[in-house]
Design a protein around this motif. Structure first.
Motif, mmCIF file in Angstrom:
data_model
loop_
_atom_site.group_PDB
_atom_site.id
_atom_site.type_symbol
_atom_site.label_atom_id
_atom_site.label_comp_id
_atom_site.label_asym_id
_atom_site.label_seq_id
_atom_site.Cartn_x
_atom_site.Cartn_y
_atom_site.Cartn_z
ATOM 1 N N LEU A 1 0.848 -1.211 0.000
ATOM 2 C CA LEU A 1 0.000 0.000 0.000
ATOM 3 C C LEU A 1 0.871 1.246 0.000
ATOM 4 C CD1 LEU A 1 -2.892 -0.792 2.548
ATOM 5 C CD2 LEU A 1 -3.001 -0.824 0.071
ATOM 6 N N TYR A 2 1.994 1.176 0.696
ATOM 7 C CA TYR A 2 2.903 2.329 0.721
ATOM 8 C C TYR A 2 4.009 2.185 -0.333
ATOM 9 C CZ TYR A 2 0.226 3.973 4.632
ATOM 10 O OH TYR A 2 -0.815 4.430 5.403
ATOM 11 N N ASP A 3 3.767 1.278 -1.264
ATOM 12 C CA ASP A 3 4.552 1.164 -2.487
ATOM 13 C C ASP A 3 6.044 0.925 -2.251
ATOM 14 O OD1 ASP A 3 4.232 0.960 -5.212
ATOM 15 O OD2 ASP A 3 4.968 2.986 -5.585
ATOM 16 N N HIS A 4 6.359 0.110 -1.233
ATOM 17 C CA HIS A 4 7.766 -0.260 -1.044
ATOM 18 C C HIS A 4 8.181 -1.160 -2.212
ATOM 19 C CE1 HIS A 4 11.449 -0.748 1.261
ATOM 20 N NE2 HIS A 4 11.462 -1.992 0.798
ATOM 21 N N ASP A 5 9.345 -0.869 -2.777
ATOM 22 C CA ASP A 5 9.760 -1.551 -4.009
ATOM 23 C C ASP A 5 9.931 -3.055 -3.842
ATOM 24 O OD1 ASP A 5 9.820 0.543 -5.690
ATOM 25 O OD2 ASP A 5 11.924 1.068 -5.318
ATOM 26 N N ASP A 6 10.762 -3.429 -2.878
ATOM 27 C CA ASP A 6 11.212 -4.814 -2.846
ATOM 28 C C ASP A 6 10.884 -5.455 -1.498
ATOM 29 O OD1 ASP A 6 12.369 -7.162 -3.510
ATOM 30 O OD2 ASP A 6 14.437 -6.437 -3.514
ATOM 31 N N VAL A 7 9.782 -6.160 -1.458
ATOM 32 C CA VAL A 7 9.376 -6.841 -0.222
ATOM 33 C C VAL A 7 9.029 -8.289 -0.559
ATOM 34 C CG1 VAL A 7 7.030 -5.871 -0.431
ATOM 35 C CG2 VAL A 7 7.787 -6.776 1.761
ATOM 36 N N LYS A 8 9.431 -9.182 0.341
ATOM 37 C CA LYS A 8 9.277 -10.615 0.064
ATOM 38 C C LYS A 8 8.785 -11.318 1.326
ATOM 39 C CE LYS A 8 13.606 -10.299 -2.578
ATOM 40 N NZ LYS A 8 13.134 -10.334 -3.951
ATOM 41 N N ILE A 9 8.199 -12.477 1.130
ATOM 42 C CA ILE A 9 7.795 -13.308 2.273
ATOM 43 C C ILE A 9 8.685 -14.542 2.328
ATOM 44 C CG2 ILE A 9 5.960 -14.887 3.034
ATOM 45 C CD1 ILE A 9 3.979 -12.724 2.649
ATOM 46 N N LEU A 10 9.113 -14.887 3.544
ATOM 47 C CA LEU A 10 9.884 -16.126 3.731
ATOM 48 C C LEU A 10 8.902 -17.300 3.745
ATOM 49 C CD1 LEU A 10 12.248 -17.978 4.482
ATOM 50 C CD2 LEU A 10 12.011 -17.200 6.851
ATOM 51 N N ASN A 11 8.991 -18.130 2.747
ATOM 52 C CA ASN A 11 8.076 -19.266 2.622
ATOM 53 C C ASN A 11 8.234 -20.200 3.827
ATOM 54 O OD1 ASN A 11 6.168 -20.878 1.474
ATOM 55 N ND2 ASN A 11 7.466 -21.633 -0.198
ATOM 56 N N GLY A 12 7.149 -20.393 4.568
ATOM 57 C CA GLY A 12 7.185 -21.291 5.733
ATOM 58 C C GLY A 12 7.319 -20.580 7.061
ATOM 59 N N GLY A 13 7.763 -19.323 7.027
ATOM 60 C CA GLY A 13 7.787 -18.511 8.247
ATOM 61 C C GLY A 13 8.627 -19.092 9.372
ATOM 62 N N ARG A 14 8.257 -18.749 10.592
ATOM 63 C CA ARG A 14 8.997 -19.186 11.788
ATOM 64 C C ARG A 14 9.131 -20.693 11.856
ATOM 65 N NH1 ARG A 14 10.093 -16.586 16.619
ATOM 66 N NH2 ARG A 14 9.864 -18.429 17.906
ATOM 67 N N LYS A 15 7.994 -21.360 11.557
ATOM 68 C CA LYS A 15 7.968 -22.814 11.738
ATOM 69 C C LYS A 15 9.026 -23.499 10.875
ATOM 70 C CE LYS A 15 4.056 -24.985 10.661
ATOM 71 N NZ LYS A 15 2.775 -25.640 10.943
ATOM 72 N N LYS A 16 9.067 -23.146 9.602
ATOM 73 C CA LYS A 16 9.983 -23.802 8.668
ATOM 74 C C LYS A 16 11.436 -23.478 9.028
ATOM 75 C CE LYS A 16 10.694 -25.840 4.564
ATOM 76 N NZ LYS A 16 10.644 -27.300 4.519
ATOM 77 N N TRP A 17 11.661 -22.241 9.478
ATOM 78 C CA TRP A 17 13.019 -21.859 9.866
ATOM 79 C C TRP A 17 13.485 -22.717 11.053
ATOM 80 C CZ3 TRP A 17 16.904 -18.975 7.891
ATOM 81 C CH2 TRP A 17 17.984 -18.712 8.736
ATOM 82 N N ILE A 18 12.612 -22.871 12.048
ATOM 83 C CA ILE A 18 13.008 -23.653 13.235
ATOM 84 C C ILE A 18 13.166 -25.131 12.854
ATOM 85 C CG2 ILE A 18 12.413 -24.304 15.604
ATOM 86 C CD1 ILE A 18 10.839 -21.636 15.770
ATOM 87 N N ASP A 19 12.244 -25.632 12.043
ATOM 88 C CA ASP A 19 12.339 -27.031 11.591
ATOM 89 C C ASP A 19 13.659 -27.297 10.868
ATOM 90 O OD1 ASP A 19 9.878 -27.861 12.480
ATOM 91 O OD2 ASP A 19 8.941 -28.019 10.510
ATOM 92 N N ASP A 20 14.000 -26.433 9.933
ATOM 93 C CA ASP A 20 15.094 -26.736 9.004
ATOM 94 C C ASP A 20 16.445 -26.185 9.434
ATOM 95 O OD1 ASP A 20 13.069 -27.784 7.565
ATOM 96 O OD2 ASP A 20 13.427 -26.661 5.724
#
Lengths: 217, 284
Positions: B104-123
């Motif tokens: 909405l505030y038109d930030h150029d480069d924003v991404k989502i980490l696939n899997g979030g906290r759970k996947k990070w802790i798992d892997d």
């Protein structure tokens, strides 16, 4: 020992900050699990996923992912180690018997006592402080439901409790309510009596009231 | 497996591991309950966005305004050209909401980490409790993007005049049918009435993710939404209870499947379910 209703066995070692217990079971071999207050803090687990057997884990890294409906976090390794076995299918029963239900068994590659673990008695004062500041208390039976109700009036607190209790708690199940002034112990007990329900336990901790209700009808 | 429509909007665990010390990248954990998440350990170098305090206006019901967004970005050490990677608790619910606000505030480069906290802790399993400090920036919102958001009045116009509109209700079936007004743990998000907006289809947000918290494949997602008539040729509005799960599905439809016309109605059920003399559907 018993702190705020929470059983903390004397014969184990503890990483109090992370709610972890450690039991020696052989030469350099240790079982690791989560303490009862941990589950009162984060809720009933829905998934526990240990890292694979044979993994080398550094102190402070995750031995297992623990998930509840509103939490996902790590069981931190209390010392440098290797995972020698994992305990399968423990999600259902771990809250009933947290000190017999170990999550992983480890081979230590350093002396665990050098890593800052505390023996039962040493852990006591630190655990007392942690439970009081964290507003955590335990009961004789682990509740199916928990709500934290902070509202401006006692009437509103009881409305929220009643709404939850009659919509979501089934007969025979228990509801753990954490509340504080302006509700009082007397109000919380009278509510149960008026509603023909049972108060199983009530604990007071500074200005915090912990009440365990059971639905009987 | 088909690639997501906007692969630049999503990163995996390996990408984050390789960019932990990249000064052009800021990793941001977005939590509903930081006490049970960020404060218990987070990805090294990650800053915290507390969804309730940081993403919402403290007085009126709205997201934060552009000035507050600028202040937040500057405090977190995010510049206009920083690559921002969002991840969080609750399978990235609130990270997806933050992604929507960044857009909405038109930030150029924003991404989502696939899997979030759970996947990070798992892997990966490496977390820290250290809170980083970055030099303050002078962030400027250059443009406000209104394409991804719809307010009640516009929603009503769309409903009346646009036969191509599909409303996607991403709440649980119990909320959709009207058995409950909100899940019990959200005492502040109750409404006067239970049910859904007439004409809406129910596709709970969680159906878009796997057990490990990662997004499903393009094929699986196309099937899931297509079966309910949510296809690329439609004008789509997503809603839930307060807008955060709706932004998760918005992200899936717009960035993973590449559907062009998708908006979030963040007023959602807590607005619609409180209106007087507005027909709703209750199935129980």
């Amino acid at each position: 020992m018993n702190i705020e209703g929470c059983e903390i066995p004397d014969d184990l070692y503890y990483d109090v900050e992370n709610d972890i217990w450690v039991r020696g079971v052989g030469e350099n071999l240790y079982q690791v699990g989560l303490t009862l207050p941990f589950f009162y803090r984060v809720g009933r687990p829905t998934r526990i996923k240990p890292r694979p057997v044979g993994s080398s884990i550094k102190k402070g890294s995750s031995l297992a992912t623990v998930e509840t409906p509103n939490y996902v976090g790590a069981l931190y390794s209390p010392f440098n180690c290797e995972i020698t076995s994992i305990n399968e299918n423990i999600v259902e029963n771990i809250v009933k018997n947290p000190y017999k239900t170990w999550v992983v068994q480890l081979r230590a590659v350093e002396n665990p006592l050098d890593s800052g673990l505390l023996a039962g008695e040493e852990a006591k004062a630190i655990y007392e402080e942690k439970l009081r500041t964290g507003k955590v208390a335990c009961f004789k039976t682990f509740p199916e439901h928990k709500i934290i109700v902070l509202a401006e009036t006692c009437e509103k607190i009881l409305t929220i409790v009643g709404d939850y209790f009659f919509k979501h708690v089934k007969k025979g199940e228990s509801l753990y309510v954490v509340t504080q002034d302006p509700a009082t112990e007397v109000d919380m007990i009278k509510w149960a009596k008026d509603m023909k329900q049972e108060v199983l336990e009530i604990r007071r901790q500074d200005n915090i009231i912990h009440v365990l209700y059971r639905k009987v009808t | 497996m088909t690639q997501y429509a906007h692969p630049e909007a999503i990163v995996d665990i390996e990408w984050v591991k390789n960019n932990l010390n990249n000064p052009k990248v800021r990793i941001v954990e977005v939590d509903y309950d930081p006490k049970l998440a960020y404060e218990q350990g987070h990805i090294s170098g990650a800053v915290l966005v507390d969804w309730r305090k940081d993403m919402n206006d403290p007085v009126q019901r709205d997201i934060i305004g552009p000035e507050a967004f600028e202040k937040l970005m500057s405090r977190l050490g995010i510049a206009n050209d920083t690559t921002v990677v969002l991840y969080g608790d609750y399978n990235n619910w609130f990270a997806a909401f933050a992604f929507w606000v960044f857009k909405l505030y038109d930030h150029d480069d924003v991404k989502i980490l696939n899997g979030g906290r759970k996947k990070w802790i798992d892997d990966v399993g490496e977390l820290t409790k250290e809170v980083p400090n970055y030099p303050q920036t002078q962030y400027k919102v250059k443009r406000i993007n209104l394409e991804d958001r719809v307010f009640l009045q516009d929603l009503l116009k769309l409903k009346a005049a646009n036969p191509n509109l599909v409303l996607v209700d991403v709440r649980s079936p119990a909320e959709f049918k009207g058995e409950i007004t909100a899940p019990p743990e959200y005492a502040n998000e109750q409404t006067q009435r239970a049910g859904h907006i007439p004409g809406a289809v129910n596709i709970p947000w969680a159906q878009a993710v796997n057990d490990d918290g990662t997004f499903k494949s393009v094929e699986e997602l196309k099937k899931l939404y297509g079966e309910k008539g949510v296809t690329s040729d439609k004008d789509i509005v997503t809603y839930c209870r307060i807008g955060e799960r709706a932004s998760h599905t918005w992200f899936v439809l717009k960035y993973l499947l590449g559907y062009k016309n998708v908006k979030v109605y963040d007023g959602s059920w807590t607005e619609y379910g409180n209106l007087i003399r507005f027909p709703i559907v209750k199935e129980v």
